[in-house]
Design a protein around this motif. Structure first.
Motif, PDB file in Angstrom:
ATOM      1  N   UNK A 166      38.875 -44.038  -1.053  1.00 58.39           N
ATOM      2  CA  UNK A 166      38.014 -43.478  -0.005  1.00 58.39           C
ATOM      3  C   UNK A 166      38.001 -41.954  -0.065  1.00 58.39           C
ATOM      4  N   UNK A 167      39.156 -41.362  -0.306  1.00 55.36           N
ATOM      5  CA  UNK A 167      39.244 -39.900  -0.397  1.00 55.36           C
ATOM      6  C   UNK A 167      38.417 -39.395  -1.584  1.00 55.36           C
ATOM      7  N   UNK A 168      38.479 -40.100  -2.722  1.00 54.69           N
ATOM      8  CA  UNK A 168      37.678 -39.718  -3.883  1.00 54.69           C
ATOM      9  C   UNK A 168      36.189 -39.858  -3.565  1.00 54.69           C
ATOM     10  N   UNK A 169      35.822 -40.898  -2.839  1.00 55.24           N
ATOM     11  CA  UNK A 169      34.434 -41.092  -2.436  1.00 55.24           C
ATOM     12  C   UNK A 169      33.935 -39.959  -1.556  1.00 55.24           C
ATOM     13  N   UNK A 170      34.802 -39.461  -0.676  1.00 58.18           N
ATOM     14  CA  UNK A 170      34.420 -38.345   0.191  1.00 58.18           C
ATOM     15  C   UNK A 170      34.217 -37.065  -0.613  1.00 58.18           C
ATOM     16  N   UNK A 171      35.030 -36.862  -1.636  1.00 55.18           N
ATOM     17  CA  UNK A 171      34.860 -35.688  -2.499  1.00 55.18           C
ATOM     18  C   UNK A 171      33.482 -35.749  -3.159  1.00 55.18           C
ATOM     19  N   UNK A 172      33.120 -36.912  -3.675  1.00 54.28           N
ATOM     20  CA  UNK A 172      31.831 -37.065  -4.353  1.00 54.28           C
ATOM     21  C   UNK A 172      30.658 -37.017  -3.385  1.00 54.28           C
ATOM     22  N   UNK A 173      30.850 -37.507  -2.167  1.00 51.74           N
ATOM     23  CA  UNK A 173      29.772 -37.528  -1.174  1.00 51.74           C
ATOM     24  C   UNK A 173      29.271 -36.118  -0.854  1.00 51.74           C
ATOM     25  N   UNK A 174      30.122 -35.121  -1.045  1.00 54.01           N
ATOM     26  CA  UNK A 174      29.726 -33.742  -0.780  1.00 54.01           C
ATOM     27  C   UNK A 174      28.623 -33.279  -1.736  1.00 54.01           C
ATOM     28  N   UNK A 175      28.481 -33.929  -2.869  1.00 57.57           N
ATOM     29  CA  UNK A 175      27.475 -33.539  -3.854  1.00 57.57           C
ATOM     30  C   UNK A 175      26.170 -34.318  -3.698  1.00 57.57           C
ATOM     31  N   UNK A 213      40.466 -32.428  -8.414  1.00 62.19           N
ATOM     32  CA  UNK A 213      40.329 -32.209  -9.858  1.00 62.19           C
ATOM     33  C   UNK A 213      40.247 -33.535 -10.612  1.00 62.19           C
ATOM     34  N   UNK A 214      41.044 -34.518 -10.219  1.00 60.49           N
ATOM     35  CA  UNK A 214      40.990 -35.827 -10.889  1.00 60.49           C
ATOM     36  C   UNK A 214      39.637 -36.496 -10.671  1.00 60.49           C
ATOM     37  N   UNK A 215      39.126 -36.410  -9.447  1.00 60.78           N
ATOM     38  CA  UNK A 215      37.829 -37.018  -9.128  1.00 60.78           C
ATOM     39  C   UNK A 215      36.714 -36.355  -9.917  1.00 60.78           C
ATOM     40  N   UNK A 216      36.705 -35.027  -9.956  1.00 63.13           N
ATOM     41  CA  UNK A 216      35.655 -34.319 -10.685  1.00 63.13           C
ATOM     42  C   UNK A 216      35.756 -34.552 -12.189  1.00 63.13           C
ATOM     43  N   UNK A 217      36.974 -34.655 -12.700  1.00 64.16           N
ATOM     44  CA  UNK A 217      37.136 -34.961 -14.129  1.00 64.16           C
ATOM     45  C   UNK A 217      36.517 -36.317 -14.468  1.00 64.16           C
ATOM     46  N   UNK A 232      24.301 -40.680 -11.351  1.00 64.36           N
ATOM     47  CA  UNK A 232      25.663 -40.951 -11.824  1.00 64.36           C
ATOM     48  C   UNK A 232      26.657 -40.745 -10.683  1.00 64.36           C
ATOM     49  N   UNK A 233      26.504 -39.667  -9.922  1.00 64.52           N
ATOM     50  CA  UNK A 233      27.415 -39.400  -8.800  1.00 64.52           C
ATOM     51  C   UNK A 233      27.289 -40.509  -7.755  1.00 64.52           C
ATOM     52  N   UNK A 234      26.064 -40.956  -7.493  1.00 62.37           N
ATOM     53  CA  UNK A 234      25.851 -42.052  -6.540  1.00 62.37           C
ATOM     54  C   UNK A 234      26.554 -43.316  -7.016  1.00 62.37           C
ATOM     55  N   UNK A 235      26.425 -43.611  -8.299  1.00 60.56           N
ATOM     56  CA  UNK A 235      27.066 -44.799  -8.867  1.00 60.56           C
ATOM     57  C   UNK A 235      28.584 -44.691  -8.772  1.00 60.56           C
ATOM     58  N   UNK A 236      29.118 -43.519  -9.047  1.00 63.52           N
ATOM     59  CA  UNK A 236      30.566 -43.319  -8.961  1.00 63.52           C
ATOM     60  C   UNK A 236      31.051 -43.449  -7.513  1.00 63.52           C
ATOM     61  N   UNK A 237      30.260 -42.950  -6.566  1.00 62.99           N
ATOM     62  CA  UNK A 237      30.619 -43.072  -5.152  1.00 62.99           C
ATOM     63  C   UNK A 237      30.650 -44.535  -4.736  1.00 62.99           C
TER      64      UNK A 237
END
Length: 153
Positions: free
Chosen positions: A83-92, A24-28, A55-60
């Protein structure tokens, strides 16, 4: 609302209901970055799916760089969180090209550039221009650039 942005909102709602703090924090933060991008400039606009992907790529990439910086600073717990936040974003993100696939695409672009008369390191711009549309969002620019330099050398 674009389909990718709507999916992010839906996933945020699900993460909040599941009490998944990391997700939830990562997606926010990602949705905040998207909203900022939409309101930047003279007029507000809604981003397309491709722009949301950027934007998602930049955040990753930010998460990966932060993890490396935390590792160098001796803060393993913070690096692991990034790294964990990056993995959450990598799914998109779309599936990334393997090294072999990237090598093949760059080799094809180098051959095209050489056929056009470009040779050596001066051909870098022509090759990058030819390979970028083929690669799209499936490989980071730095990775593509490094492979192009390697093959032109």
């Amino acid at each position: 609302m674009t389909t990718l942005k709507a999916k992010l909102h839906d996933d945020l709602t699900a993460a909040i209901k599941a009490r998944d703090e990391l997700r939830s924090a990562t997606l926010r933060l990602t949705l905040s970055a998207i909203a900022y991008e939409e309101t930047a400039g003279k007029t507000a606009r809604e981003l397309s799916d491709d722009e949301v992907l950027k934007v998602i790529t930049r955040e990753t990439k930010k998460r990966r760089e932060a993890a490396e910086a935390f590792d160098k600073g001796g803060r393993a717990d913070s690096a692991e969180r990034e790294r964990a936040e990056g993995e959450v974003l990598a799914a998109y993100l779309p599936a990334q090209l393997s090294d072999e696939e990237l090598t093949a695409l760059v080799a094809e672009a180098v051959a095209e550039a050489r056929a056009g008369g470009a040779e050596g390191p001066k051909a870098m711009g022509a090759v990058m221009k030819a390979v970028k549309p083929k690669v799209g969002n499936r490989a980071e620019g730095g990775r593509v650039s490094a492979e192009v330099k390697r093959q032109l050398a």
